[in-house]
Design an enzyme around this catalytic site. Structure first.
Site, PDB file in Angstrom:
ATOM      1  N   ASP A   7       0.889  -1.169   0.000  1.00  0.00           N
ATOM      2  CA  ASP A   7       0.000   0.000   0.000  1.00  0.00           C
ATOM      3  C   ASP A   7       0.924   1.215   0.000  1.00  0.00           C
ATOM      4  O   ASP A   7       1.465   1.589   1.041  1.00  0.00           O
ATOM      5  CB  ASP A   7      -0.890  -0.012   1.247  1.00  0.00           C
ATOM      6  CG  ASP A   7      -1.813   1.192   1.314  1.00  0.00           C
ATOM      7  OD1 ASP A   7      -2.262   1.667   0.259  1.00  0.00           O
ATOM      8  OD2 ASP A   7      -2.067   1.665   2.440  1.00  0.00           O
ATOM      9  N   GLU A  67      -1.127  -1.604  -4.751  1.00  0.00           N
ATOM     10  CA  GLU A  67      -2.352  -0.831  -4.948  1.00  0.00           C
ATOM     11  C   GLU A  67      -2.028   0.409  -5.772  1.00  0.00           C
ATOM     12  O   GLU A  67      -1.032   1.088  -5.529  1.00  0.00           O
ATOM     13  CB  GLU A  67      -2.975  -0.427  -3.610  1.00  0.00           C
ATOM     14  CG  GLU A  67      -4.340   0.203  -3.782  1.00  0.00           C
ATOM     15  CD  GLU A  67      -5.080   0.368  -2.470  1.00  0.00           C
ATOM     16  OE1 GLU A  67      -6.243  -0.042  -2.404  1.00  0.00           O
ATOM     17  OE2 GLU A  67      -4.487   0.903  -1.522  1.00  0.00           O
ATOM     18  N   ASP A 142      -2.565   0.894   7.210  1.00  0.00           N
ATOM     19  CA  ASP A 142      -1.766   0.738   5.993  1.00  0.00           C
ATOM     20  C   ASP A 142      -1.309  -0.711   5.824  1.00  0.00           C
ATOM     21  O   ASP A 142      -1.238  -1.225   4.711  1.00  0.00           O
ATOM     22  CB  ASP A 142      -0.545   1.666   6.020  1.00  0.00           C
ATOM     23  CG  ASP A 142      -0.940   3.121   6.151  1.00  0.00           C
ATOM     24  OD1 ASP A 142      -1.488   3.673   5.183  1.00  0.00           O
ATOM     25  OD2 ASP A 142      -0.720   3.697   7.232  1.00  0.00           O
TER      26      ASP A 142
END
Length: 169
Positions: A7, A67, A142
């Site tokens: 992420d 992502e 996160d």
């Protein structure tokens, strides 16, 4: 099969390592790499790169899932650009280790993990907890998001294998 989920962010980069085995997916490690916002962006990116490279060296993942940046009107183009630069760090780590990379939008991750692309962060985190059989929701957020990206990749991998007529463990 070990997947490193990322992420991206320029001050906090979530990561999660998920192993897929006969018993289903399991969490090997998860956490957040940090760099001080007081540092120039190029130094933060370098620091995050070095730390993520260390995680990849320690666990030897088979694939990397990242992502993609979410562009919001509220956060603006500058923020999207910064997250895109952090995404580049993850791509460089994968290239340095000669690993295949897949990128997923936030909606794809939510849909794969919680069966709805508009799921809330809390819903996704709870599904990550359930899928991985964890006692608590992974923290910080996160890290939970990175685990969700890795789980999304495993689901897409299985779907692609089924479409080719293969069954994965």
């Amino acid at each position: 099969m070990r997947v490193l989920g990322v992420d991206p962010g320029t001050t906090k980069m979530g990561y999660g390592l998920v192993a897929d085995g006969p018993e289903g997916p399991s969490c090997l490690e998860q956490g957040v790499l940090t760099a001080s916002a007081r540092l120039p962006v190029y130094q933060r990116l370098y620091r995050l790169h070095q730390e993520l490279l260390g995680v990849a060296a320690r666990w030897s993942p088979d694939e990397v899932a990242v992502e993609e940046p979410f562009v919001s009107i509220d956060r603006g183009a500058r923020s999207a650009l910064a997250v895109g630069q952090a995404q580049g760090v993850a791509l460089l780590v994968a290239a340095a280790r000669d690993l295949p990379v897949s990128c997923y939008s936030p909606a794809q991750v939510k849909s794969a993990v919680a069966d709805y692309g508009g799921s809330t962060k809390a819903q996704v985190q709870e599904m990550v907890r359930l899928i991985l059989g964890l006692n608590e929701v992974p923290q910080p957020a996160d890290a939970a998001d990175a685990l969700a990206v890795a789980l999304c990749h495993l689901r897409h991998r299985r779907a692609a294998a089924l479409a080719r007529g293969k069954i994965l463990p």
